[in-house]
Each structure stands twice: as structure tokens, then as C-alpha cells.
Design a protein around this motif. Structure first.
Motif, short mmCIF file in Angstrom:
data_model
loop_
_atom_site.label_atom_id
_atom_site.label_comp_id
_atom_site.label_asym_id
_atom_site.label_seq_id
_atom_site.Cartn_x
_atom_site.Cartn_y
_atom_site.Cartn_z
N VAL B 412 0.84 -1.20 0.00
CA VAL B 412 0.00 0.00 0.00
C VAL B 412 0.88 1.25 0.00
O VAL B 412 1.83 1.36 0.78
N LEU B 413 0.54 2.19 -0.87
CA LEU B 413 1.27 3.46 -0.92
C LEU B 413 0.90 4.29 0.32
O LEU B 413 -0.27 4.55 0.57
N ILE B 414 1.92 4.70 1.09
CA ILE B 414 1.61 5.53 2.26
C ILE B 414 2.31 6.89 2.28
O ILE B 414 1.80 7.84 2.84
N TYR B 415 3.52 6.97 1.69
CA TYR B 415 4.18 8.28 1.59
C TYR B 415 4.62 8.53 0.15
O TYR B 415 4.89 7.59 -0.58
N ALA B 416 4.74 9.81 -0.20
CA ALA B 416 5.23 10.16 -1.53
C ALA B 416 6.11 11.39 -1.43
O ALA B 416 5.87 12.27 -0.59
N SER B 481 2.23 12.35 3.48
CA SER B 481 1.60 11.06 3.73
C SER B 481 0.22 11.13 3.09
O SER B 481 -0.42 12.18 3.07
N VAL B 482 -0.21 10.01 2.54
CA VAL B 482 -1.46 10.00 1.80
C VAL B 482 -2.43 9.00 2.41
O VAL B 482 -2.01 8.08 3.13
N THR B 483 -3.70 9.19 2.12
CA THR B 483 -4.71 8.23 2.53
C THR B 483 -4.33 6.86 1.98
O THR B 483 -4.09 6.75 0.78
N PRO B 484 -4.24 5.82 2.82
CA PRO B 484 -3.91 4.49 2.28
C PRO B 484 -5.05 4.02 1.38
O PRO B 484 -6.17 3.83 1.85
N GLN B 485 -4.79 3.90 0.12
CA GLN B 485 -5.85 3.59 -0.83
C GLN B 485 -5.32 2.87 -2.06
O GLN B 485 -5.98 2.00 -2.61
N LEU B 486 -4.10 3.25 -2.48
CA LEU B 486 -3.55 2.65 -3.69
C LEU B 486 -2.71 1.42 -3.36
O LEU B 486 -1.85 1.46 -2.49
N VAL B 487 -2.96 0.35 -4.10
CA VAL B 487 -2.18 -0.87 -3.94
C VAL B 487 -1.34 -1.07 -5.19
O VAL B 487 -1.81 -0.87 -6.30
N MET B 488 -0.07 -1.40 -5.00
CA MET B 488 0.78 -1.69 -6.14
C MET B 488 1.54 -2.98 -5.88
O MET B 488 1.83 -3.33 -4.73
#
Lengths: 335, 535
Positions: B412-416, B481-488
Motif C-alpha cells: 500500500v502506498l503511504i508516503y510520496a 503522507s497520503v490516505t492508504p488507498q492505492l495498492v501496487m
């Protein structure tokens, strides 16, 4: 507050009108005809007189559009409204709203550099100034336009010598006309994409002088594209439409081209730094010239500009919009 | 500096290979050897030892421009490059320098190292005052050592070869190894007679393999190919000439002093040049130690007895490029291999070994053997045509690497964070997390386990960038930090227990395989699953 933000956009309760609403409303006062400022479906539009033609193309044939010359005042439900040149594109205006001893100016998008295709930005004094911040970072400082146009001319000539068509991507409304008016039209034949062509007509109808150019679809069969400059909207990049020009060099005219990484990401041969938005020095001078005590910052590097202005002692706030709080890739095309 | 700046801009203004070569050729035809030598130096990716920090450069530019520190930082993150950010922040230039490149480098750049910070600042600010915008950018790139302009070693070699009317391969060889950017070097580089390459320690250019993407059967008869294990170490060239020994890494770094055990063993070799792989070896299990073990030896010059005992390094040789002073690269692999075996017979022992040839009757047999790669600590196979010469650089057709599939997990994407270079201003550098417990466990959390930057298409990057901008929950400096939503799906090559990582594991070369829009974050993998992959 004379103007407040609602879910439909910037609203003047006293006058019962919106400025650049992002949903259909009863009365929309429009700063300029770019899609993110002039949306279809409102019951009545009011804009600066030179912008009527381009707004008509955007809002549709049936849209009720009223106009007003730059500088003249009208009253809407007791609120005084006037338009003042913003220097962004043809007919672009800062909207001055005065009521109960309070004066607000909504700049819309603007630039302080001169542009032969539209009236130059005029500072308007006010209490509250709403500014854009698309290029609100000190790295964005526009090179002198004459230099930029000379670079474009040189690129075009070099392509001619190499036997390659010159394809220049520029936003169809505003940038394309500014490019056409700024380059040396004696170098070779000029062609334009259909989207640019119909806006050129609107510009000419408003009295703006543009060099002769031919709609690509009307080009003769045996045309030698290698000598031509073709002006097309950025959306044409990477499409089969470009195949007809054969060997070609592609360029993009935008303020974003100031940054090398952005230029390379565009995957064009050349990036020309030419923007219809205000650069950092222009932004600061426009804010100073407004004499405003309070500055609201919208669209672009809002948080950055607000912090900077506050450190300089101004009363500054971010004006939240549905747009992200710093410019993303989608903004490239209109800058 | 003006001629070199023009060259830089010509290179930067085109994506066409021929135009890049033509621009460099025109430069080399025209430039004095003293300048040309430095141009070769920079264009081949060499750089002076670190002179000053990129941060200082940005700070000084901001100070000159009267811009506060935080705004300088914001600007830098929008540009993604310190040298460029500094150039863009400076007030407009009102001069341009005609001083030649070599003078700028030897008098304006190299001496910076001798100065203290105040002296460096004064010298750099003074230089900016003499340069135009484009020159400032280039100057900044040169002093921060980050010079890149989309010119590969191959293009540079071709341009030099055209300018000097010499074969590419000769120029490539002369460019190898250590040299000083002097006019004499440039004369030697472009000299019509063969001499320059005969310097005792000069390595040959490495021959590099392409990944095999098609089925191995497409290569035809298996008997035409020599198959070896693909080792996960450091590619190296061992030179034994006239009583001297040189060990070069693939990065053209002389690493002789770092692997004394290999050098000692090489003393028993007759004169020859070998191509092989440096590996940290587990003598008990007779297999390589994980790459992470070898990493403890890379870059370390002072070796303790403990390090040498705990992570001994050996060279597994797989090719022979020179024998008794004669260049054998044009001979077929079978001949080179036979000679390699002869050469090693004299010196073979614990530290210098032959990389075994894998025998198999069919591609299918090889495919099943390949499945044992992980337990053997290797990355798959190298497949080399028995008749192939030892070529220069990455060439398709004769050498293939047939790697095992990487590990992968859904995370899960959590930081960018914003990227650099052509990703400047875009959120492209991501941190991914896995779950601490199984689905349904109310106490489970997401724990970061890897950072990944590459693998998405430009369109996907824009999509994720938009997502990050509109789903930011917190900002700390440049990181959101982003809303946990995207899965890669994240791929990686190896995995190891690590107490330096919060997740308890470290993965090697993580990258993004694909966006998993079809998966919810509940379906992402767990840390336990990741740990179960540790062998």
C-alpha cells in the motif's frame, strides 16, 4: 465578507452573482474564457467587451452573454462591478467589486508582461486582492520575450535548413495567438491546427492583428511542410494527426519549460519559456501595486505564496478551490 | 566555457542520436586538446572529487537573490536538481565568459577544494557574476559533480571515433581505466597509431548481456550455447601483466587493494586478463553469501582480520580476454574458455576459481535447473554463444541473461516525495507498507517496508501524482503522507532480516511491477508473508 467561497465558486452575496463559478449559476461574471474559469450552463454571463467572441465559443451559441468595456462601471443589485485588463489573453479581466466602502479585485489569471494580442495588465487599487499563484516560486522568472521569440525564429530556420517541419505546441486560446503575433512571419509559411484556427478567427474579429496562416486541413496536396511552422494545441502531441508533416521537430511554449526536468518530461525537442501567467517578480509587483491590505491566493503554489507574503507583513490567506494546492501535470497545457 | 556551453545546449536540445554525435564531433574537431580532454572527462561521466555540497550551492544562490531558506527549499523540490535550482534562483546575469573550459576547471573549479566554506562561497559567487544563465547552470553542474546530458559512453565513443577517424572499439578501449584529462591524454586518445591502449593496467571494455525475454527455445540448438550460473556479485576484470596485478570493477574503478585474497591468488597466474565475478563466499556451504555480505567489502579499504575471515571474497572467472600479451577477444568463446581453464590450472585454489559450465541436454532441463537458482544463491543463467567473440558494451545476440522471476508482494502506498530530473515536481518516489496482521485483525497496522521509484508508465505516474496531491493527509518537509488507498505490486530481488528497518526486513532493488487498481488495501500482503520468503 464581500466575496465568499461556496461549493459553486466565488460568490458575492450582496450582488447575488458568482465570479468564474465552476458549476452553472444564475449570474456568472467571467474573468476570461479558459475552460477552468468559464464553464457552460449558467443562465447569464457578464464579461469584458473584447472577450465576448472567445467566451461565445466556450459557452455556446445560445448562452446569454452581456459585455462591458474595460474601466466602465455597472451595478448589480447595488454592487458596483467593473472590468480591468489582466493581460492574460484576449478579453481577460480583473473584476473589481465595490460595495459598502469595501473594494475587492479578483485578478483571475494575469501577466504583467506586454502582449500584442490583448490589453496590458493595469494595476487596480483595492482592499482585498485575489491573486493566482500558478508560478508562485522565485525560480519562475520570465526571460525577455524578444529573446524567446528570437530563439523560436532560430529554431524554425534551423529546421528549414535540416528539411524538417517545425511543430510548436501552444495552448489554443491565447498562447497560440501570442506566438503567431510574436514570431517573424517572413521566415516561412504558417499553418494552424483547427482548434487554433477558430480561435484565430475570434481574435481577428475582435480586431487583433495576426499574420496570415492556413488551417492544416486546407493545405494544398503538394505543400512542403519542411519550411512551415505549424502551431497546434498540446493535446495534438503524440497523435496520428502529426504524421502528415513527415520529419519534424517538436517544441512546446509554456512557463513550465523554465525547468529542465519538465521540458524533458514533455518529450519535445525544444521548450520555449513563454507564459501567459505572471512570474514571481510580476506577482510581487502586482500585489504591491494593488495596495491591498489583504491578499487571497488561489490556484498554484498557494501555501508558498501565502507564507512569503505573511513574512513580508501582509494579511494573506489561501483561497481553497477544488484544484490541488500546488500545480500538477494537468496544468501544463494552460500555462 | 562558451564552446562547451553551446555543446551542452546542442546536446540538450535534441533527442536524435545523429544530431548528438554531430554536435560532439563538431566540438572535438574544433576545440583545443586542453578543453577537449575535459569535455571527454565530463561527458564520460567522470567527476572531480566532491567539492562542496549541493545544499550550500542553493543556499548561496538564495542569499545572493535575497530569498529565505525555506523558499529556497520549496523551489529546489519543484526543480529536483540543486545545480539547476541555484542557477534559476540567481538574479539575472549580465555577463558571459569567454574563458576556456580547461581554465575554468583547473583555476575556477578544482581549487575550490582547498578553500574553507567562506572562501568557496566567495569564489562561487564571484564566478556566477562572470557567467551567463546557461553557463551558471553548467558551472553548478560541474562543481556539484552531477553532469549528465543524455550522452551514453557509446555515443561519446562514436563521436570521438568519427572526429579522429579511428575505430570505435579502439577509442572505447583507450577510454577505459584511469587517466587524467590532460592535452597529452587527448592527443593519445585520438592518435592514429596503436599505443595508448598498451598501458599496463588499462582494462578492456566489458561485454554486457541483454536480458532474455523470449523463450530460450528461440535461441535454437542448446548445444550451440555455453550456459553458466548468473552470479549476484560484482563484475570484475583481473589484469596480470608484467608482474603487476590490477583488479577493475565494472564501474571502471580500480579495486585491487580491496580484495587482497584475490590479488594474492592471482600472483600465481601467467600473464593474462580475466573476466569474472567477485563474490563473498560461504566456504562451509560452498555457495555465495548474499549480496548484502559483499556490500560490507565494497568501498572498504581498511580490512580487519575479522572482515576478511567473516566475508572472504573470491573471483569466479568466466572468460579470458588476453593471453601472454595477445588480445584474444576476437577468438571464439570455446577457445577462450579452454585457455581460461589452462590459465587457472596454474593458479586455481580457494580464491580464484572457474565459474562452472552448466551441462544440460535440452532447454527444458535447463528450465528446471533454473528453478534451483534461489537455493544456490544465484540469479539464473548466463547463456553465451560458443562461437561468440568478446564484444564491446551491451550488444544483442550472443550473450543473454536468463534471470529468475523476482519476488513480489502487493503493498500500500503511504508516503510520496517529489522526484528529480525529468520527474521534477512530480510525486514519483513512494514508500510502501504491508500489514502487521491478517485481515479481520482489528489491531493490524500498515508498516513501511520499501521505497520504490521506478516501474510506472508516464501516464500512471501522472495518475498517482494527482492522487497524492488530492489525498494528502500530512506534510513533513518534502514528504506527504497520503490516505492508504492505492495498492501496487512491488518486485524485489532478495530479502534479508534487518534490525535497521522498522519492518524487520530489507529487500534488494525494489521496484513497481504494476498498479493494482483491482485490489483494495485490505487485500494487500502481510509482513509475515514477506518474512516467509526469507530463505
Amino acid at each position: 465578507m464581500l466575496l465568499t467561497l461556496t461549493d459553486h465558486g466565488l460568490f458575492c452575496a450582496a450582488g447575488d452573482f458568482f465570479i468564474d463559478p465552476w458549476r452553472p449559476v444564475g449570474r456568472a461574471v467571467i474573468t476570461h474564457a479558459h475552460a477552468d474559469h468559464a464553464r457552460v450552463g449558467s443562465s447569464a454571463y457578464l464579461c469584458a467587451a473584447p472577450g465576448a467572441g472567445v467566451l461565445r465559443l466556450r459557452a455556446g451559441a445560445a448562452a446569454p452573454i452581456e459585455t462591458q468595456p474595460y474601466g466602465s462601471r455597472t451595478t448589480i443589485n447595488g454592487v458596483t462591478v467593473s472590468f480591468h485588463p489582466a493581460g492574460h489573453i484576449l478579453g481577460s479581466a480583473q473584476v473589481r467589486v465595490a460595495h459598502g466602502g469595501e473594494v475587492w479585485v479578483v485578478s483571475g489569471d494575469y501577466k504583467t508582461d506586454p502582449d500584442p494580442t490583448c490589453a496590458s495588465f493595469e494595476p487596480v487599487t483595492c482592499d482585498t486582492f485575489i491573486t493566482e499563484a500558478t508560478f508562485g516560486l522565485p525560480i519562475y522568472r520570465w526571460p525577455p520575450q524578444a529573446e524567446v521569440f528570437k530563439t523560436i525564429d532560430d529554431w524554425w530556420r534551423a529546421n528549414q535548413r535540416a528539411g524538417r517541419a517545425s511543430v510548436l505546441f501552444a495552448y489554443a486560446l491565447g498562447k497560440a495567438q501570442r506566438v503567431l503575433a510574436g514570431i517573424d512571419a517572413s521566415i516561412g509559411p504558417l499553418f494552424v491546427h483547427g482548434a487554433v484556427d477558430r480561435l484565430n478567427d475570434a481574435y481577428r474579429a475582435a480586431g487583433v492583428s495576426l499574420p496570415d496562416c492556413v488551417y492544416v486541413g486546407d493545405a494544398p496536396e503538394d505543400v512542403d511542410w519542411s519550411q512551415a511552422l505549424i502551431v497546434a494545441p498540446p493535446s495534438a502531441q503524440g497523435t496520428p494527426w502529426l504524421r502528415r508533416f513527415g520529419d519534424q521537430s517538436a517544441a512546446f511554449a509554456s512557463g513550465w519549460m523554465r525547468v529542465r526536468g519538465r521540458r524533458r518530461r514533455r518529450a519535445v525537442d525544444r521548450g520555449f519559456v513563454l507564459s501567459d501567467h505572471v512570474d514571481w517578480p510580476g506577482l510581487l509587483s502586482a500585489i504591491a501595486a494593488s495596495g491591498a491590505q489583504r491578499v487571497l491566493v488561489t490556484h498554484g503554489y498557494t501555501a508558498t505564496v501565502v507564507r512569503y507574503l505573511r513574512e513580508k507583513g501582509l494579511d494573506a490567506y489561501e483561497l481553497a478551490t477544488p484544484y490541488a494546492d500546488e500545480p500538477g501535470e494537468e496544468d501544463d497545457t494552460i500555462a | 566555457m562558451k564552446r562547451f556551453t553551446d555543446l551542452y545546449q546542442a546536446l540538450d536540445n535534441t533527442n536524435r542520436t545523429n544530431e548528438k554525435i554531430a554536435a560532439m564531433r563538431a566540438y572535438f574537431d574544433d576545440a583545443p586538446p586542453a578543453d577537449a580532454a575535459w569535455a571527454v572527462y565530463f561527458l564520460s561521466g567522470r567527476r572531480p572529487k566532491r567539492l562542496l555540497s549541493a545544499l550550500l550551492l542553493r543556499r548561496w544562490a538564495a542569499e545572493v537573490a535575497g530569498i529565505p531558506e525555506w523558499l529556497q527549499e520549496e523551489s529546489y523540490h519543484a526543480v529536483g536538481d540543486s545545480a539547476e535550482a541555484a542557477a534559476l534562483l540567481l538574479p539575472p546575469a549580465n555577463a558571459a565568459s569567454e574563458r576556456p573550459l580547461h581554465e575554468w576547471v583547473t583555476e575556477g573549479i578544482v581549487p575550490l577544494r582547498e578553500l574553507d566554506e567562506a572562501g568557496q562561497r566567495a569564489a562561487v559567487v564571484e564566478a556566477w557574476g562572470r557567467l551567463d544563465d546557461a553557463q551558471r547552470y553548467l558551472f553548478n553542474k560541474l562543481i556539484t559533480g552531477g553532469f549528465r546530458v543524455g550522452v551514453s559512453q557509446r555515443l561519446l565513443t562514436r563521436a570521438l571515433a568519427e572526429s579522429a577517424a579511428l575505430p570505435d572499439t579502439l577509442i572505447a578501449h583507450r577510454l577505459m581505466g584511469a587517466w587524467e584529462p590532460t592535452p597529452e591524454f587527448y592527443e593519445m586518445l585520438t592518435h592514429p597509431e596503436r599505443q595508448a591502449e598498451e598501458v599496463a593496467g588499462r582494462p578492456y571494455p566489458f561485454f554486457l548481456a541483454y536480458p532474455l525475454e523470449a523463450a530460450p527455445e528461440t535461441l535454437g540448438d542448446v548445444a550451440e550455447w555455453q550456459v553458466e550460473w548468473k552470479w549476484d556479485g560484482i563484475r570484475a576484470q583481473l589484469i596480470r601483466r608484467d608482474g603487476e596485478i590490477f583488479l577493475w570493477s565494472r564501474g571502471e574503478e580500480l579495486v585491487t587493494e580491496r580484495y587482497p585474497e584475490v590479488v594474492e591468488a592471482a600472483a600465481a597466474l601467467p600473464d593474462c586478463v580475466l573476466d569474472g565475478e567477485l563474490l563473498a563466499w560461504d566456504f562451509d556451504a560452498d555457495r555465495p553469501q548474499p549480496f548484502a555480505a559483499l556490500q560490507q567489502r565494497i568501498g572498504r579499504k581498511n580490512l580487519t582480520r575479522k572482515t576478511l575471515a567473516g566475508t572472504p571474497v573470491i573471483l569466479l572467472a568466466y572468460d579470458l580476454l588476453e593471453w601472454a600479451g595477445e588480445d584474444w577477444r576476437a577468438r571464439p568463446l570455446v577457445e577462450r574458455r579452454a585457455q581460461l581453464e589452462t590459465a587457472l590450472a596454474a593458479a586455481a585454489g580457494s580464491w580464484l576459481r572457474l565459474s562452472a559450465v552448466v551441462e544440460a541436454a535440452t532447454w527444458a532441463d535447463l528450465a528446471s535447473l533454473r528453478e534451483t537458482s534461489r537455493e544456490r544463491g544465484v540469479e539464473g543463467f548466463m547463456i553465451k554463444r560458443r562461437t561468440s567473440p568478446y564484444r564491446v558494451g551491451r550488444k544483442r545476440g550472443d550473450w543473454w541473461k536468463w534471470k529468475i522471476d523476482p519476488f513480489s508482494v502487493d503493498a500500500v502506498l503511504i508516503y510520496a516525495q517529489r522526484g528529480s530530473g525529468r520527474r521534477a515536481g512530480l510525486y514519483t518516489d513512494y514508500t510502501f507498507a504491508l500489514w502487521t496482521g491478517e485481515p479481520g485483525d482489528p489491531a493490524r497496522e500498515l508498516v513501511p517496508f520499501a521505497k520504490a521509484y521506478s516501474g510506472l508508465t508516464d501516464a500512471e505516474i501522472r495518475e498517482v501524482d494527482r492522487f497524492v496531491r488530492t489525498h494528502t493527509t500530512e506534510r513533513f518537509g518534502p514528504v506527504r503522507s497520503v490516505t492508504p488507498q492505492l495498492v501496487m505490486e512491488i518486485a524485489f530481488e532478495a530479502i534479508q532480516a534487518s534490525n535497521r528497518h522498522k519492518s524487520g526486513v530489507a529487500v534488494r532493488f525494489p521496484r513497481i511491477l504494476r498498479l493494482r487498481d483491482d485490489k483494495s488495501i485490505e487485500e494487500a500482503d502481510t509482513l509475515d508473508h514477506l518474512k516467509s520468503l526469507i530463505d
